[in-house]
Design an enzyme around this catalytic site. Structure first.
Site, PDB file in Angstrom:
ATOM      1  N   VAL A  82       1.030  -1.274   0.025  1.00  0.00           N
ATOM      2  CA  VAL A  82       0.023   0.031   0.002  1.00  0.00           C
ATOM      3  C   VAL A  82       0.984   1.222  -0.021  1.00  0.00           C
ATOM      4  O   VAL A  82       1.358   1.767   1.134  1.00  0.00           O
ATOM      5  CB  VAL A  82      -0.723   0.067   1.337  1.00  0.00           C
ATOM      6  N   LYS A  89      -2.718   6.646   1.698  1.00  0.00           N
ATOM      7  CA  LYS A  89      -2.356   5.618   1.072  1.00  0.00           C
ATOM      8  C   LYS A  89      -2.993   5.335  -0.435  1.00  0.00           C
ATOM      9  O   LYS A  89      -4.318   5.789  -0.357  1.00  0.00           O
ATOM     10  CB  LYS A  89      -2.723   4.511   2.119  1.00  0.00           C
ATOM     11  N   ASP A 191       6.211  17.981  -7.727  1.00  0.00           N
ATOM     12  CA  ASP A 191       6.817  16.955  -6.921  1.00  0.00           C
ATOM     13  C   ASP A 191       7.192  15.702  -7.990  1.00  0.00           C
ATOM     14  O   ASP A 191       6.743  14.800  -7.903  1.00  0.00           O
ATOM     15  CB  ASP A 191       5.825  16.456  -6.039  1.00  0.00           C
TER      16      ASP A 191
END
Ligand SMILES: Nc1nnc(-c2c[nH]c3ncc(-c4c[nH]c5ccccc45)cc23)o1
Length: 333
Positions: A82, A89, A191
């Site tokens: 996960v 998550k 990112d």
């Protein structure tokens, strides 16, 4: 609560437009946590009528849609993996009626930002993970998205080691197409790194818009430091304003990561001795020394353009899509 939600017309799960989804997530992010306690049933707006079967205003987690840890073919994680995104998550999800497999990211209310949904809902491109819907249940936002079942580039690097040049070129081309689209809408992802590039059988897509911003001027003046240190550009570290070119620098560091299996700097400046790399990124010339010896001249020249210290001189996504490294002459021609 049920009545309150009913009054706002938010009760239950329904199909809607992007506008419906955005007003739902904005309503949610403005609600007091108290109002969101023991909510009787799932609430949400789904965009994907074709693959997500809502039944009588319900879309029950672990009934109408099942959540699993990911099982990767090339890596046995034992109990399944996960992975963690920037703020949540990510599970594999499967609609029990249509069998459609999706990614489902669970975000806690304190980490939830409506902006993350906004970018994925408003901007559509084949190299950006498509948003299928958002649902609130059990104190979490469930974001249903296009699934990259091949896992992320980071998992591939951790499992199979450095990538071969033709694989790197294939990934770089897909990322550049996604960035060209985002940058043409003045959106900075903030990112770009191996864990935010996920793989499918026929393409790679960008994920995790938790740090994305849309520029209103030609320069974005940050209030905070956004991104992952190893992949930050010198101008972003300086915090005096930056633009979409910062994502191009992060693609450059991501390519070095794919070539060597490690992000730039860490081999020359071990993490044990350097808790932070911000000063190094600020003081040192771009990490061209971390480009491996066996790197082709074409990719080396591509990296020199992507890692150019001066963002004004640094190539854009459109320019790099025309670079010879990304369009290698086919051997048989
Ligand atoms: N942070 C984030 N925000 N949105 C996503 C996301 C959207 N679709 C996805 N598909 C796959 C994966 C994924 C990441 N690591 C993996 C390892 C094994 C299998 C799958 C994966 C992640 C996503 O990720």
């Amino acid at each position: 609560q049920q009545k309150a939600f009913g009054v706002d017309g938010v009760s239950g799960v329904r199909y809607g437009t992007v506008a419906d989804l955005l007003s739902f997530v904005n309503l949610l992010s403005n609600m007091q946590t108290a109002a969101l306690q023991d909510v009787p049933e799932e609430m949400g707006v789904l965009l994907n009528k074709k693959d997500m079967a809502v039944k009588k205003g319900r879309y029950r987690i672990n009934m109408d849609v099942l959540l699993f840890p990911w099982k990767l073919t090339y890596k046995n994680y034992g109990c399944g993996l996960v992975p963690k995104g920037s703020f949540g998550k990510v599970h594999l999800a499967q609609d029990t009626s249509t069998r459609k497999r999706m990614a489902c990211k669970l975000i806690s209310m304190e980490n939830f930002k409506a902006a993350e949904v906004e970018f994925q809902a408003r901007f559509h491109h084949e190299n950006i993970a498509q948003l299928y819907g958002a649902l609130f249940w059990d104190q979490s936002i469930h974001l249903f998205m296009e699934a990259g079942e091949g896992g992320s580039v980071l998992e591939k690097l951790d499992s199979c080691g450095p990538m071969r040049e033709f694989e790197i070129i294939w990934v770089a081309k897909q990322v550049l197409r996604g960035l060209e689209y985002l940058h043409s809408n003045k959106v900075i992802h903030h990112d770009i790194k191996p864990s935010n590039i996920v793989l499918m059988s026929d393409k790679a897509v960008l994920v995790d818009f938790g740090l994305a911003v849309q520029m209103t001027e030609d320069l974005y003046i940050p209030r905070d430091l956004r991104g992952t240190e190893m992949h930050m550009s010198p101008e972003l570290v300086l915090c005096r304003g930056h633009n979409t070119k910062t994502d191009i620098y992060s693609l450059g560091t991501t390519i070095i990561h794919m070539q060597t299996g490690s992000p730039p700097w860490v081999r020359r400046y071990p993490r044990t001795a350097y808790p932070s790399y911000l000063y190094i990124i600020h003081k040192q010339a771009p990490p061209l020394e971390d480009i491996p010896e066996d790197c082709s001249l074409a990719i080396r020249s591509f990296l020199e353009r992507a890692l150019e210290r001066n963002p004004t001189l640094r190539s854009s996504a459109s320019e790099l899509l025309k670079h010879e490294a990304i369009n290698p002459p086919r051997e048989d021609q």
